[in-house]
Design an enzyme around this catalytic site. Structure first.
Site, mmCIF file in Angstrom:
data_model
loop_
_atom_site.group_PDB
_atom_site.id
_atom_site.type_symbol
_atom_site.label_atom_id
_atom_site.label_comp_id
_atom_site.label_asym_id
_atom_site.label_seq_id
_atom_site.Cartn_x
_atom_site.Cartn_y
_atom_site.Cartn_z
ATOM 1 N N HIS A 33 20.482 -15.167 -36.463
ATOM 2 C CA HIS A 33 21.558 -15.592 -35.559
ATOM 3 C C HIS A 33 22.896 -15.650 -36.300
ATOM 4 C CE1 HIS A 33 18.206 -16.877 -32.987
ATOM 5 N NE2 HIS A 33 17.741 -17.456 -34.074
ATOM 6 N N SER A 85 45.172 -1.942 -45.239
ATOM 7 C CA SER A 85 45.970 -2.372 -44.099
ATOM 8 C C SER A 85 47.428 -2.073 -44.392
ATOM 9 C CB SER A 85 45.780 -3.874 -43.848
ATOM 10 O OG SER A 85 46.756 -4.355 -42.935
#
Length: 473
Positions: free
Chosen positions: A148, A278
């Site tokens: 999870h 970036s």
């Protein structure tokens, strides 16, 4: 010609749309397989096979006609073909006429008796091999497992990699099976009854069957369909694209896992020295290769809907609403699969692991996981399990508050070391907190899996395909 200040390169240049798959991503080899040149050369080769077989079975076709076809296989005038298709509105017949122009002696026997539908994975193994090397190298390196996407029991970096390898092995087996199961449509005629060929051979059924067998063999197939309509059943396309879509799911899962681990700074894809992560944030190292794999894998997975719907709406012996759709989905599926596999191979050859980051995360979570071991050690030393459990519970809550409310490090072990109640096992704490004692049989599973399943699969693949995968297992 100028468009928004930019100069075009003509109809096939910068002023017209080109598929990014062919222009930007796919390998030259895969792009060529779906090029017009390869497609139409294959058509001509099939017409040559048909003429050769018909000649051997007694039809009045001369050696001179056969030779004329053979020497002109690559002599394709695409401008003539375009003119013929515009006139005839039929791509196959346009190329029959175009072939006939450069083969005037053979023009009358090209496509004789046939219908237009007569012509119509190494990288996976390399990726498996590279990941197997990675799994071997890191088989014993403990890392925090996640379920999870929440911290769970420890595993190892190599064991996690084997989850990826197992999926790819299943894909390789399915690809191999799909390839081996492919059958040639064969020489069947307009509605699959072979009526035109039966007429050519004056009712000789045996010669028609022999023609079918000879052409199938010349085309490189072991078997042909015994039953077809005008086309082979379009369920074949479903089977092929289903395998590729499944491969897309595997690549997406692997790439997503690497992206998640990159966010945790535990694992990274290769990052070149001059690469920019970036444009706005120069410190970033974005997992751009994995992101590309995920993006294209999603496209690949959706393509399975095309053959499913096409097969379902083929009326009776055939309808033509399959043609335009197949030109798009089949080529795009193979080009996309080629792209994501080549990219994943590049990723798998340069994965970077950061053991210190992994170790720090383990130290943050392991104290809580070790509480059961600590309780058992105290019981062996003569303490009450219930009393020990209560003391551990209180200390654990205090440590959790430091982590969650104060943003501090997990200090549960420091608290246990400071509590005289736990003095009987203070000397054992280092051993009780050894990460390798929490990974179960992960390392042994890696060794056995690579030895018993991966290595035999790759060696079998090498033998069948007569290729070298560069096994280092």
């Amino acid at each position: 010609m100028s468009v928004n200040g930019c100069h075009g390169d003509g109809p096939a240049g910068r002023t017209t749309y080109r598929s990014p798959l062919a222009a930007r991503y796919a390998s030259p080899e895969m792009s060529f397989l779906f090029s017009d040149a390869h497609k139409f050369q294959t058509w001509r080769l099939l017409w040559l096979f048909l003429a050769e077989a018909e000649q051997k079975l007694g039809l009045p076709i001369t050696d001179e006609q056969i030779e004329e076809m053979r020497v002109n296989l690559d002599n394709i005038d695409y401008s003539v073909a375009a003119e013929e298709e515009k006139r005839l509105r039929h791509d196959v017949m346009a190329h029959v006429h175009t072939f006939g122009r450069c083969c005037p002696k053979a023009a009358g026997i090209i496509h004789l008796g046939a219908t237009s539908c007569y012509v119509g994975d190494n990288t996976v193994a390399r990726v498996i091999s590279r990941l197997a090397d990675f799994a071997t190298e890191h088989a014993n390196l403990p890392t925090l497992g996640f379920t999870h996407f929440q911290p769970a029991q420890l595993t190892t970096v190599g064991k996690r990699c084997c989850l990826w390898i197992q999926d790819l092995c299943m894909d390789l087996e399915r690809l191999t099976r799909a390839r081996d199961d492919l059958r040639f449509r064969g020489v069947k005629g307009t509605t699959g009854t072979q009526a035109s060929f039966l007429q050519l051979f004056e009712g000789d059924h045996q010669k028609v069957e022999e023609l079918d067998r000879m052409v199938t063999e010349r085309a490189g197939f072991q078997r042909a369909f015994l039953i077809t309509g005008q086309t082979y059943t379009r369920k074949v396309d479903i089977e092929v694209l289903s395998v590729l879509a499944s491969l897309g799911a595997s690549v997406h899962k692997i790439s997503t896992d690497i992206r998640l681990l990159a966010s945790l700074k535990e694992l990274e894809e290769p990052f070149e020295k001059q690469q920019i992560g970036s444009s706005a944030m120069p410190y970033k190292r974005n997992p751009m290769r994995c992101e590309r794999c995920c993006s294209l894998a999603r496209h690949l997975m959706t393509l399975i809907m095309d053959p499913l719907q096409t097969a379902s709406v083929q009326w009776l012996e055939r309808t033509l609403d399959d043609s335009a759709n197949r030109r798009l989905c089949l080529a795009e599926a193979f080009l996309t699969a080629d792209t994501i596999l080549n990219t994943l191979q590049n990723i798998s050859e340069g994965l970077v692991v950061y053991p210190k980051v992994i170790e720090r995360r383990i130290r943050q979570e392991l104290p809580f996981m070790a509480t059961e071991n600590i309780i058992m050690a105290m019981v062996k030393a003569g303490s009450s399990r219930q009393d020990c459990h209560e003391r551990i519970r209180v200390l654990s809550q205090e440590a959790a508050a430091v982590v969650k409310q104060e943003g501090g490090d997990n200090d549960l072990i420091t608290r246990i070391q400071a509590d005289p109640y736990f003095s009987p096992i203070h000397a054992q704490l280092e051993h009780l907190l050894d990460p390798s004692s929490f990974t179960g049989r992960a390392a042994q599973q890696v060794e056995r899996f690579l030895k018993e399943e991966v290595r035999p699969l790759l060696k079998s693949y090498e033998s069948q395909m007569d290729v070298k995968v560069e096994l280092n297992l």
